[in-house]
Design an enzyme around this catalytic site. Structure first.
Site, PDB file in Angstrom:
ATOM      1  N   ASP A  97       1.516  -0.048   5.694  1.00 31.81           N
ATOM      2  CA  ASP A  97       1.086   1.188   5.975  1.00 31.81           C
ATOM      3  C   ASP A  97      -0.347   1.256   5.596  1.00 31.81           C
ATOM      4  O   ASP A  97      -0.842   1.425   4.279  1.00 31.81           O
ATOM      5  CB  ASP A  97       1.493   2.178   5.360  1.00 31.81           C
ATOM      6  CG  ASP A  97       1.214   3.558   5.583  1.00 31.81           C
ATOM      7  OD1 ASP A  97       0.658   3.733   6.719  1.00 31.81           O
ATOM      8  OD2 ASP A  97       1.455   4.609   5.054  1.00 31.81           O
ATOM      9  N   ASP A 152      -2.327  -5.641  -5.950  1.00 30.00           N
ATOM     10  CA  ASP A 152      -3.487  -5.605  -4.689  1.00 30.00           C
ATOM     11  C   ASP A 152      -2.435  -6.050  -3.436  1.00 30.00           C
ATOM     12  O   ASP A 152      -1.744  -7.255  -3.586  1.00 30.00           O
ATOM     13  CB  ASP A 152      -4.215  -6.753  -4.943  1.00 30.00           C
ATOM     14  CG  ASP A 152      -5.336  -6.616  -3.702  1.00 30.00           C
ATOM     15  OD1 ASP A 152      -5.157  -6.287  -2.514  1.00 30.00           O
ATOM     16  OD2 ASP A 152      -6.579  -7.195  -3.973  1.00 30.00           O
ATOM     17  N   GLY A 161       5.791   8.541   0.052  1.00 32.65           N
ATOM     18  CA  GLY A 161       6.728   9.309   0.926  1.00 32.65           C
ATOM     19  C   GLY A 161       7.653   8.449   1.896  1.00 32.65           C
ATOM     20  O   GLY A 161       8.673   8.480   1.773  1.00 32.65           O
ATOM     21  N   LYS A 162       6.796   7.267   2.530  1.00 30.34           N
ATOM     22  CA  LYS A 162       7.332   6.423   3.228  1.00 30.34           C
ATOM     23  C   LYS A 162       8.123   5.528   2.259  1.00 30.34           C
ATOM     24  O   LYS A 162       9.321   5.024   2.615  1.00 30.34           O
ATOM     25  CB  LYS A 162       6.507   5.539   4.044  1.00 30.34           C
ATOM     26  CG  LYS A 162       5.699   6.206   5.080  1.00 30.34           C
ATOM     27  CD  LYS A 162       4.763   5.408   5.788  1.00 30.34           C
ATOM     28  CE  LYS A 162       3.857   6.117   6.739  1.00 30.34           C
ATOM     29  NZ  LYS A 162       2.845   6.756   5.916  1.00 30.34           N
ATOM     30  N   CYS A 216       0.946  -1.125   0.082  1.00 28.59           N
ATOM     31  CA  CYS A 216      -0.015  -0.033   0.056  1.00 28.59           C
ATOM     32  C   CYS A 216       0.960   1.427   0.065  1.00 28.59           C
ATOM     33  O   CYS A 216       0.718   2.099   0.838  1.00 28.59           O
ATOM     34  CB  CYS A 216      -1.041  -0.099   1.267  1.00 28.59           C
ATOM     35  SG  CYS A 216      -1.948  -1.548   1.425  1.00 28.59           S
ATOM     36  N   ALA A 217       1.633   1.344  -1.042  1.00 27.92           N
ATOM     37  CA  ALA A 217       2.901   2.289  -0.783  1.00 27.92           C
ATOM     38  C   ALA A 217       2.535   3.643  -1.333  1.00 27.92           C
ATOM     39  O   ALA A 217       3.231   4.761  -0.950  1.00 27.92           O
ATOM     40  CB  ALA A 217       4.037   1.917  -1.927  1.00 27.92           C
ATOM     41  N   GLY A 218       1.354   4.079  -2.121  1.00 21.37           N
ATOM     42  CA  GLY A 218       1.117   5.255  -2.458  1.00 21.37           C
ATOM     43  C   GLY A 218       0.661   6.041  -1.545  1.00 21.37           C
ATOM     44  O   GLY A 218       0.252   5.873  -0.326  1.00 21.37           O
ATOM     45  N   GLU A 265       1.279  -0.989  -5.092  1.00 21.63           N
ATOM     46  CA  GLU A 265       0.165  -0.157  -4.998  1.00 21.63           C
ATOM     47  C   GLU A 265      -0.923  -0.575  -5.836  1.00 21.63           C
ATOM     48  O   GLU A 265      -0.610  -0.672  -7.070  1.00 21.63           O
ATOM     49  CB  GLU A 265       0.564   1.452  -5.065  1.00 21.63           C
ATOM     50  CG  GLU A 265      -0.453   2.353  -5.190  1.00 21.63           C
ATOM     51  CD  GLU A 265      -1.475   2.502  -3.949  1.00 21.63           C
ATOM     52  OE1 GLU A 265      -2.600   2.219  -4.240  1.00 21.63           O
ATOM     53  OE2 GLU A 265      -0.713   2.549  -2.866  1.00 21.63           O
ATOM     54  N   CYS A 283      -2.372   5.557  10.370  1.00 25.50           N
ATOM     55  CA  CYS A 283      -2.716   6.855  10.793  1.00 25.50           C
ATOM     56  C   CYS A 283      -3.925   6.935  11.397  1.00 25.50           C
ATOM     57  O   CYS A 283      -4.840   7.996  10.965  1.00 25.50           O
ATOM     58  CB  CYS A 283      -2.499   7.663   9.425  1.00 25.50           C
ATOM     59  SG  CYS A 283      -2.274   9.329   9.891  1.00 25.50           S
TER      60      CYS A 283
END
Length: 465
Positions: free
Chosen positions: A346, A329, A283-284, A278-280, A303, A399
């Protein structure tokens, strides 16, 4: 063109109005995009400012109009309901945007009442709509914010979610969930401080990507917890050379700590392949890739959405190394099980830990979202544990401090998996203990970061193997 701008320009052209204020017209355009397209104000705002040619004080005015109107919507709706002769649900959404915009100027800005009302009526355009807006805002102008709160906020009994929801402009269910999360962290009495922190615009934080930039070349004050971050006092971060060149980026300190927690966790054995699920928007990923490159490792970022995968590639463009971005996915990563050494999950979440930066999230989410999100989070974490090698590490982060997205996901994973061990995580930050022993929960009002939750797992050999 948005409807509010259409109406205003049409009436201006007909000669029935003087010049419509361009800053307020731009603010309406942003509010319309947020409402109609589920856009985020902080992403739309720069585009609208450039289109209108607004800079300096005018740009600052638009930013305050937009952010304040969105943040304080709950409070303003309570006031408007007391001032309107019709239920707010029967008011056209575009007109309700204008009423909130005018109310923010009347109750939270140093705008003279006649100017706040007349400029909002100008934006409303037509005689019938303008008359309604004028009448409602005149009633609003009869009291200041504190007097209105005494009238519209329910009496505050101990731990009154409804009172705090009106005063601090959060949905009632969000207040209740945040109170529960704080109680698990030993601070139920801190809920008003947290809600107030959600309504305080954060400073822009930059990160120097290791191997590409040094923190000393970035303007601003060094962040207290991340050795790569600085907090800007003001200005456009895009004008910082290291940011423009991709050697540094805009990133909340809490997000920096997520990447650092995974990268710095002790790991036995090989350490050559890292995965960011889930990289999009990336930033991380950029920080992880920079850290990986310094050790001769590579990052694979997945992503699910194509446009977000493109953003990840853009963020990684300046980072040296054989890094890969895949559109895939995260619940079914296209990788061989046991082939990865470190994984970051994330996970998609309610975003209720980042309300300082994205205040509109509080109005878009519903309590019913928690069930589906927590199930997705569990599936993502399970897939990450399947793909990491025995002895490898998985960092689960959200988050959000909401227990359904933190304590529940971790506890259910530990119960279900005999090959997953929760590794105690200590960032050396006071008052950051999470709801499960060994996890970490950051808070805006305690740490000045987004409310990031972190839990570190080690993949073990299953007892049945």
């Amino acid at each position: 063109m948005r409807q509010g701008a259409q109406d205003a320009r049409a009436h201006r052209a007909s000669g029935r109005l003087s010049v419509v204020d361009p800053a307020r017209e731009a603010a309406v355009e942003v509010l319309t995009a947020v409402r109609e397209a589920d856009a985020y104000a902080n992403l739309v705002l720069p585009v609208v400012l450039r289109r209108h040619g607004l800079t300096g004080r005018d740009a600052g005015l638009v930013t305050e109009l937009v952010s304040g109107t969105i943040r304080r919507r709950g409070t303003y709706d309570a006031v408007l309901a007391a001032c309107s002769d019709r239920p707010l649900e029967r008011v056209e959404p575009a007109v309700l945007d204008l009423l909130r915009l005018g109310t923010h100027q009347l109750l939270a800005m140093r705008v003279p009442p006649h100017a706040a009302i007349s400029t909002t009526v100008d934006l409303a355009g037509g005689r019938g709509t303008g008359g309604f807006v004028n009448a409602v805002l005149r009633r609003v102008s009869e009291r200041d914010r504190e007097a209105w709160l005494r009238q519209v906020a329910p009496p505050r009994a101990q731990a009154s979610d409804r009172h705090d929801a009106v005063v601090h402009s959060h949905p009632v269910w969000v207040v209740a969930e945040l109170r529960r999360a704080l109680a698990a962290a030993g601070g139920a009495e801190e809920v008003e401080a947290l809600l107030a922190a959600d309504n305080a615009p954060p400073r822009v934080t930059l990160v120097a990507r290791p191997g590409l930039a040094e923190r000393t070349e970035l303007p601003g004050e060094p962040t207290p917890f991340s050795r790569y971050g600085v907090a800007l006092e003001g200005g456009d971060p895009g004008t910082v050379p290291a940011v423009a060149e991709g050697r540094a980026g805009v990133q909340d300190e809490g997000s920096q700590l997520v990447a650092l927690a995974l990268a710095e966790a002790a790991l036995e054995g090989r350490d050559g392949t890292w995965l960011d699920v889930c990289a999009g928007p990336g930033g991380k990923s950029a920080l992880l890739a920079s850290l990986a490159a310094g050790r001769g490792a590579r990052l694979i970022a997945t992503e699910r959405q194509h446009h977000r995968a493109r953003l990840v590639r853009r963020n990684l463009a300046a980072v040296p190394g054989d890094h890969v971005v895949l559109t895939a996915d995260g619940t079914r990563p296209p990788l061989v099980g046991g082939g990865v050494d470190r994984v970051l999950v994330d996970a998609p979440c309610t975003g209720l830990g980042a309300l300082r930066r994205r205040p509109e999230a509080r109005w878009r989410r519903e309590r019913g979202d928690l069930k589906a999100l927590s199930r997705l989070q569990e599936r993502l974490l399970a897939a990450a544990l399947d793909v990491v090698r025995p002895g490898g590490l998985v960092l689960y982060a959200t988050c959000s401090p909401v227990l359904a997205e933190t304590e529940r996901v971790v506890s259910r994973t530990v119960r279900r998996r005999d090959d997953a061990t929760l590794v105690p995580l200590d960032l050396g930050i006071a008052a950051s203990a999470g709801p499960v022993p060994g996890t970490v929960q950051l808070w805006p009002h305690r740490h000045g970061t987004d409310a990031m939750f972190l839990a570190l797992f080690r993949r073990d050999v299953p007892s049945s193997a």
